[in-house]
Enzyme design. Structure first.
Site, mmCIF file in Angstrom:
data_model
loop_
_atom_site.group_PDB
_atom_site.id
_atom_site.type_symbol
_atom_site.label_atom_id
_atom_site.label_comp_id
_atom_site.label_asym_id
_atom_site.label_seq_id
_atom_site.Cartn_x
_atom_site.Cartn_y
_atom_site.Cartn_z
ATOM 1 N N LYS A 49 0.815 -1.216 0.000
ATOM 2 C CA LYS A 49 0.000 0.000 0.000
ATOM 3 C C LYS A 49 0.851 1.270 0.000
ATOM 4 O O LYS A 49 0.391 2.327 -0.421
ATOM 5 C CB LYS A 49 -0.969 -0.002 1.181
ATOM 6 C CG LYS A 49 -1.895 -1.229 1.246
ATOM 7 C CD LYS A 49 -2.529 -1.555 -0.080
ATOM 8 C CE LYS A 49 -3.485 -2.738 -0.069
ATOM 9 N NZ LYS A 49 -2.963 -4.025 0.392
ATOM 10 N N TYR A 264 -12.306 -14.694 3.104
ATOM 11 C CA TYR A 264 -11.281 -13.681 3.357
ATOM 12 C C TYR A 264 -10.800 -13.741 4.806
ATOM 13 O O TYR A 264 -11.614 -13.718 5.744
ATOM 14 C CB TYR A 264 -11.865 -12.286 3.074
ATOM 15 C CG TYR A 264 -10.908 -11.172 3.423
ATOM 16 C CD1 TYR A 264 -9.976 -10.713 2.502
ATOM 17 C CD2 TYR A 264 -10.923 -10.583 4.690
ATOM 18 C CE1 TYR A 264 -9.082 -9.717 2.824
ATOM 19 C CE2 TYR A 264 -10.028 -9.583 5.020
ATOM 20 C CZ TYR A 264 -9.113 -9.152 4.093
ATOM 21 O OH TYR A 264 -8.229 -8.161 4.416
ATOM 22 N N TYR A 290 -2.944 -12.553 2.861
ATOM 23 C CA TYR A 290 -2.648 -12.281 1.448
ATOM 24 C C TYR A 290 -1.457 -13.093 0.930
ATOM 25 O O TYR A 290 -1.631 -14.043 0.176
ATOM 26 C CB TYR A 290 -2.364 -10.783 1.252
ATOM 27 C CG TYR A 290 -3.521 -9.884 1.531
ATOM 28 C CD1 TYR A 290 -4.465 -9.604 0.542
ATOM 29 C CD2 TYR A 290 -3.687 -9.271 2.775
ATOM 30 C CE1 TYR A 290 -5.534 -8.758 0.779
ATOM 31 C CE2 TYR A 290 -4.755 -8.431 3.020
ATOM 32 C CZ TYR A 290 -5.669 -8.172 2.025
ATOM 33 O OH TYR A 290 -6.726 -7.345 2.267
HETATM 34 C C1 LIG Z 1 -3.721 -5.275 0.209
HETATM 35 C C2 LIG Z 1 -2.783 -6.402 0.160
HETATM 36 C C3 LIG Z 1 -2.685 -7.230 -0.974
HETATM 37 C C4 LIG Z 1 -3.600 -7.117 -2.151
HETATM 38 O O1 LIG Z 1 -3.352 -5.979 -2.928
HETATM 39 P P1 LIG Z 1 -4.572 -5.319 -3.700
HETATM 40 O O2 LIG Z 1 -3.972 -4.163 -4.390
HETATM 41 O O3 LIG Z 1 -5.582 -4.944 -2.645
HETATM 42 O O4 LIG Z 1 -5.130 -6.330 -4.629
HETATM 43 C C5 LIG Z 1 -1.745 -8.239 -0.984
HETATM 44 N N1 LIG Z 1 -0.943 -8.436 0.079
HETATM 45 C C6 LIG Z 1 -1.006 -7.672 1.185
HETATM 46 C C7 LIG Z 1 -0.105 -8.002 2.314
HETATM 47 C C8 LIG Z 1 -1.930 -6.626 1.264
HETATM 48 O O5 LIG Z 1 -1.981 -5.882 2.377
#
Ligand SMILES: *Cc1c(COP(=O)(O)O)cnc(C)c1O
Length: 334
Positions: A49, A264, A290
């Protein structure tokens, strides 16, 4: 592509390293695995991010904002990086957290990312799962405006054409690194959620005519919905960049959503195995929501023989290891 014409504020440590994972490659019996360390972007323990926030926060400041509002799941890495960026830039930060998992353990509701949100001075409010979070952000912004503040809304995950520029920039960075190293990248793999990471990568890699395909591993939505989200945002990002219409097409977007499990943020066996494997073989920490599921997908596809032994596969580590501390029980600790 002329990215320099978009306002950007430096928040991260870039370029992030691109490193071989020789032990893991050997353990799995090929292909050649590489890792792009976007977990090492620096800001508040790093993550993907931060790249998006470099463009989003620049726009917020350009518009004269004095507070940013964003939303995410309780253990949102995006919320944590936004809180840190706002702190650094002297902006207020209001975070709306949605209970997407029903997990009531204190470690989950108060620890990990939530601890850091608060440490960076963000104000938090909580919402039940299924709340219309975009509407909740608008309502909060209206209240703040009435109180004389100047709010700037950042969508969940920072995923809009402005935030996705961060991953167009990452595509440029990766292609440059590979060319300096003499590395032929055959595929890029990463976890995909709110779609901005994959959309920016696809817009960038296609816009550069790199010929490098991207495989997203979904963590939430079913495949048709995830691919539609990524394609739509990639096309809007390409338009924002001024690329000719029709540059990004459906064939450029692939999201494998077979590794979500029950939902999720809900652990899977594959995720636990992937996290342990990376920790033990490479000394690298993945996250449970993720990158752990993304790597679980990559490992399974390798075992199914989807990649040739001489292929170079780059896994983008999108960060999130702080989330490990919200799930202390899943690794059999006692
Ligand atoms: C937000 C996030 C993702 C996914 O990225 P997006 O742009 O939301 O698809 C992947 N890994 C981590 C650790 C994240 O925080």
């Amino acid at each position: 592509m002329n990215l320099a014409r978009f306002p950007r504020i430096r928040l991260g440590h870039m370029p992030t390293p691109l490193e071989p994972m020789d032990n893991l490659s050997k353990h799995l019996g090929g292909p050649r695995l590489w890792i792009k360390r976007d977990d090492a972007t620096g800001l508040a323990t790093g993550g993907n991010k931060t790249r998006k926030l470099e463009y989003l926060m620049a726009e917020a400041l350009q518009q004269g904002a004095d507070i940013v509002i964003t939303q995410g799941a309780t253990q949102s890495n995006h919320a944590r990086q936004t809180a840190a960026a706002a702190a650094k830039l002297g902006l207020g930060c209001h975070i709306l957290l949605e209970d997407r998992t029903g997990n009531t353990e204190t470690a989950y509701t108060q620890g990990g990312n939530v601890l850091l949100d608060l440490l960076h001075g963000a104000e938090i409010s909580r919402f039940a799962g299924g709340t219309d979070m975009a509407a909740a952000m608008e309502a909060r912004a209206a209240e703040l405006k009435n109180a004389g503040r100047k709010p700037y809304i950042i969508p969940g995950g920072g995923s809009n054409p402005v935030g996705a520029l961060g991953y167009v920039n990452a595509a440029l960075e990766l292609v440059n690194q590979a060319s300096e190293m003499g590395l032929r990248i055959d595929r890029v793999v990463h976890a995909t959620g709110s779609a901005g990471t994959q959309a920016g990568l696809v817009a960038g890699l296609v816009g550069l005519n790199s010929g490098i395909p991207v495989l997203g591993i979904g963590v939430r939505a079913p495949r048709p919905q995830q691919e539609a989200n990524v394609l739509g945002l990639a096309q809007r990002t390409a338009a924002h960049l001024g690329l000719p219409e029709g540059t990004v097409r459906a064939e450029h977007v692939v999201a494998n959503c077979d590794y979500v499990g029950q939902g999720y943020g809900i652990p899977t066996e594959g995720m636990v195995e992937a996290i342990k494997l990376l920790a033990e073989k490479e000394g690298i920490l993945l996250d449970p929501v993720y990158s752990g599921k993304g790597m679980a997908g990559l490992i399974d596809l390798i075992r199914k023989g989807q990649f040739g032994p001489d292929e170079n596969i780059v896994f983008i580590h999108t960060g999130g290891a702080v989330g490990l501390f919200a799930y202390p029980d899943i690794f059999g600790a006692n």
